[in-house]
Design a protein around this motif. Sequence first.
Motif, PDB file in Angstrom:
ATOM      1  N   THR A   1       4.078  14.170   0.467  1.00  0.00           N
ATOM      2  CA  THR A   1       3.153  14.200  -0.666  1.00  0.00           C
ATOM      3  C   THR A   1       2.755  12.791  -1.078  1.00  0.00           C
ATOM      4  OG1 THR A   1       4.203  16.228  -1.466  1.00  0.00           O
ATOM      5  CG2 THR A   1       2.827  15.020  -3.034  1.00  0.00           C
ATOM      6  N   TYR A   2       3.678  11.841  -0.956  1.00  0.00           N
ATOM      7  CA  TYR A   2       3.466  10.485  -1.466  1.00  0.00           C
ATOM      8  C   TYR A   2       3.552   9.402  -0.391  1.00  0.00           C
ATOM      9  CZ  TYR A   2       4.184  12.959  -5.847  1.00  0.00           C
ATOM     10  OH  TYR A   2       4.077  13.853  -6.886  1.00  0.00           O
ATOM     11  N   HIS A   3       3.787   9.809   0.858  1.00  0.00           N
ATOM     12  CA  HIS A   3       3.892   8.854   1.960  1.00  0.00           C
ATOM     13  C   HIS A   3       3.098   9.376   3.150  1.00  0.00           C
ATOM     14  CE1 HIS A   3       7.530   8.409  -0.527  1.00  0.00           C
ATOM     15  NE2 HIS A   3       7.462   7.117  -0.244  1.00  0.00           N
ATOM     16  N   ALA A   4       2.668   8.464   4.006  1.00  0.00           N
ATOM     17  CA  ALA A   4       1.865   8.873   5.157  1.00  0.00           C
ATOM     18  C   ALA A   4       2.197   8.015   6.369  1.00  0.00           C
ATOM     19  CB  ALA A   4       0.374   8.757   4.824  1.00  0.00           C
ATOM     20  N   ASN A   5       1.996   8.603   7.547  1.00  0.00           N
ATOM     21  CA  ASN A   5       2.222   7.882   8.796  1.00  0.00           C
ATOM     22  C   ASN A   5       1.355   8.518   9.871  1.00  0.00           C
ATOM     23  OD1 ASN A   5       3.352   6.194  10.787  1.00  0.00           O
ATOM     24  ND2 ASN A   5       4.876   7.772  11.310  1.00  0.00           N
ATOM     25  N   GLY A   6       0.101   8.059   9.947  1.00  0.00           N
ATOM     26  CA  GLY A   6      -0.820   8.617  10.908  1.00  0.00           C
ATOM     27  C   GLY A   6      -1.121   7.675  12.053  1.00  0.00           C
ATOM     28  N   THR A   7      -2.221   7.945  12.733  1.00  0.00           N
ATOM     29  CA  THR A   7      -2.681   7.080  13.825  1.00  0.00           C
ATOM     30  C   THR A   7      -4.060   6.513  13.527  1.00  0.00           C
ATOM     31  OG1 THR A   7      -3.675   8.970  14.979  1.00  0.00           O
ATOM     32  CG2 THR A   7      -1.389   8.390  15.563  1.00  0.00           C
ATOM     33  N   GLY A   8      -4.597   6.772  12.339  1.00  0.00           N
ATOM     34  CA  GLY A   8      -5.991   6.485  12.035  1.00  0.00           C
ATOM     35  C   GLY A   8      -6.313   5.025  11.805  1.00  0.00           C
ATOM     36  N   ALA A   9      -7.594   4.786  11.502  1.00  0.00           N
ATOM     37  CA  ALA A   9      -8.116   3.429  11.369  1.00  0.00           C
ATOM     38  C   ALA A   9      -7.533   2.674  10.188  1.00  0.00           C
ATOM     39  CB  ALA A   9      -9.641   3.479  11.240  1.00  0.00           C
ATOM     40  N   PHE A  10      -6.991   3.408   9.199  1.00  0.00           N
ATOM     41  CA  PHE A  10      -6.399   2.778   8.019  1.00  0.00           C
ATOM     42  C   PHE A  10      -5.015   3.375   7.767  1.00  0.00           C
ATOM     43  CE2 PHE A  10     -10.951   2.343   7.554  1.00  0.00           C
ATOM     44  CZ  PHE A  10     -11.106   1.041   7.103  1.00  0.00           C
ATOM     45  N   GLN A  11      -4.161   2.593   7.144  1.00  0.00           N
ATOM     46  CA  GLN A  11      -2.840   3.073   6.778  1.00  0.00           C
ATOM     47  C   GLN A  11      -2.632   2.873   5.286  1.00  0.00           C
ATOM     48  OE1 GLN A  11      -1.181   0.356   9.795  1.00  0.00           O
ATOM     49  NE2 GLN A  11       0.125  -0.481   8.175  1.00  0.00           N
ATOM     50  N   VAL A  12      -1.755   3.685   4.724  1.00  0.00           N
ATOM     51  CA  VAL A  12      -1.526   3.665   3.278  1.00  0.00           C
ATOM     52  C   VAL A  12      -0.641   2.482   2.910  1.00  0.00           C
ATOM     53  CG1 VAL A  12      -0.576   4.906   1.296  1.00  0.00           C
ATOM     54  CG2 VAL A  12      -1.802   6.158   3.094  1.00  0.00           C
ATOM     55  N   GLU A  13      -1.145   1.646   2.025  1.00  0.00           N
ATOM     56  CA  GLU A  13      -0.341   0.546   1.486  1.00  0.00           C
ATOM     57  C   GLU A  13       0.391   0.980   0.224  1.00  0.00           C
ATOM     58  OE1 GLU A  13      -1.589  -3.864   1.061  1.00  0.00           O
ATOM     59  OE2 GLU A  13      -1.839  -3.018  -0.956  1.00  0.00           O
ATOM     60  N   SER A  14      -0.299   1.717  -0.646  1.00  0.00           N
ATOM     61  CA  SER A  14       0.321   2.167  -1.892  1.00  0.00           C
ATOM     62  C   SER A  14      -0.465   3.341  -2.451  1.00  0.00           C
ATOM     63  CB  SER A  14       0.350   1.029  -2.922  1.00  0.00           C
ATOM     64  OG  SER A  14      -0.968   0.619  -3.258  1.00  0.00           O
TER      65      SER A  14
END
Length: 519
Positions: A180-193
């Motif tokens: 819900t609050y964290h992510a780990n994908g392969t896409g062009a952008f990643q979640v910093e916060s």
Amino acid sequence: MLRKLTLAVVVAAGLSTPGLAETLKWGSSRDIYSLDPYSYGDSYTLSFLNHVYEGLVRYDANLKIEPALATSWETVSDTVWRFHLREGVKFHNGADFTADDVIASLARVSDPVSPLRGNLPAYKGAKKIDDHTVDIELVGPYPLLLNDLTNIHIFDLTWLTDNKSLKPTDVGAKIEGYATYHANGTGAFQVESRVPDSKTVLVKNPGWWDASKSNIDRIEFTPITSAATRVAALLSGEINFTENAPSQDLPRLVAQPDLKVMERTDLRTVMVGFNRKPKLANGADNKFNDLRVRQAFAHALDSELVQKRIMRGKSRTAGAIIAPEIPGYVEALDSVLPFDPELSKKLLAEAGASDLPFTLVCTNDAYVNEEELCQGLVNMLTRAGFKPQLDIAPAAAQTPKRAGGLADVYLIGWANEPMLDSYSILLQMIKTKTDKAGVFNWGGWSYPEIDKLIEQASTEMDRTKRLELQTKALQMAKDDIIMLPLHQQPMAWVMSNKIDGITQLADNKPRHWLTHFAQ
């Protein structure tokens, strides 16, 4: 005649050379529901998460399906598709992308408790052939698998396991988890916060497998629910992009030399849905099960007034529950019942429902001019012999009411995404609710004859025959007013004139891995 799916693209010279890094300050009218794309079937949330997560295939800048995490595919039999996976892809945490991740992701999204299971209706199972080859088995012949897979995001199996997230979360049921609050994908952008309802920050993924066409290295996504505040933020430069500019402010924004505006109507049809259970939430007999009451509701609405005044002439009045660009649409379905409040009163009297009290559940952050629209509907319905009470609040508060069958009458929008086919709304909204269908059948209706047509369409590989079945089902849904369409809503993107390359499609999904700032 079907209108071709149109698009507007501002193309910049030199997009292949990203140039200096830029920050996109994205001001939105609402927040996303979650960082877990399987938590709720919300097109907006899925659109945002397309920057972080990817599917086996995706839509290109012309809304045509192209390879993504899969490089190619073929059918092994009538019920088995083989996908060849892209090698050398890494997740944001550095883990290698393999077939195990695909199988785990498909199991997660098709789990009986997954709110997104309806987006993969024909899925039966998956089998690993080798580290970069997966067979997907379907319940039968099915023509729309690639369409479905465009928004089935792929997770890292080890990350899911380590964080006890193999099961999906559920916004509607208020079930949260690590994803819900964290992510780990392969896409062009990643979640910093991420701070819900405040700001979500994405940063460029330096190891993205695809060639970047963007010079954005940071996206600051800020929900600004107040339209006036969002406009002020545009004018001050606090934000430099929004995909939801208020229509009443467009003339003012167009006049600004440092801003530019892109407008069109999108695929989303805003509709009224009715509770169809025997009893309403308050225990009263449900008069909306009488077709005459639903007809009275339709005749109470002045569609011309809605289009001209409430939507400022920017919407497209709809008589069909799908837009003209969606396969399955025919012009004959697009007629609107005439505005006739006196006829409404007569129909209500015949149905023994004069002065019918009910609650209209609306959100104030999901659709264009929704608060004004709902207030206008209440006024029209009151004059036509109903006694409506408006219940309006943010989507986060209203979704459990609607999804839980606690709303007498409600508004909902449907763009037929990611499928871009009328089978989407027929399967997920019109069909009787089961474990894989009717996920958005919030009223609890059941029409066996329509269900049969939908089931026949699901295995019909001949496109013409399939669309004929779907159009027939749409006609039956229209005749019985299962849903009452209002309009295809307008969309207006406003941005800094420093953005010289951006792709705007009819699905109203920003694709900022294609967005470019002038240098």
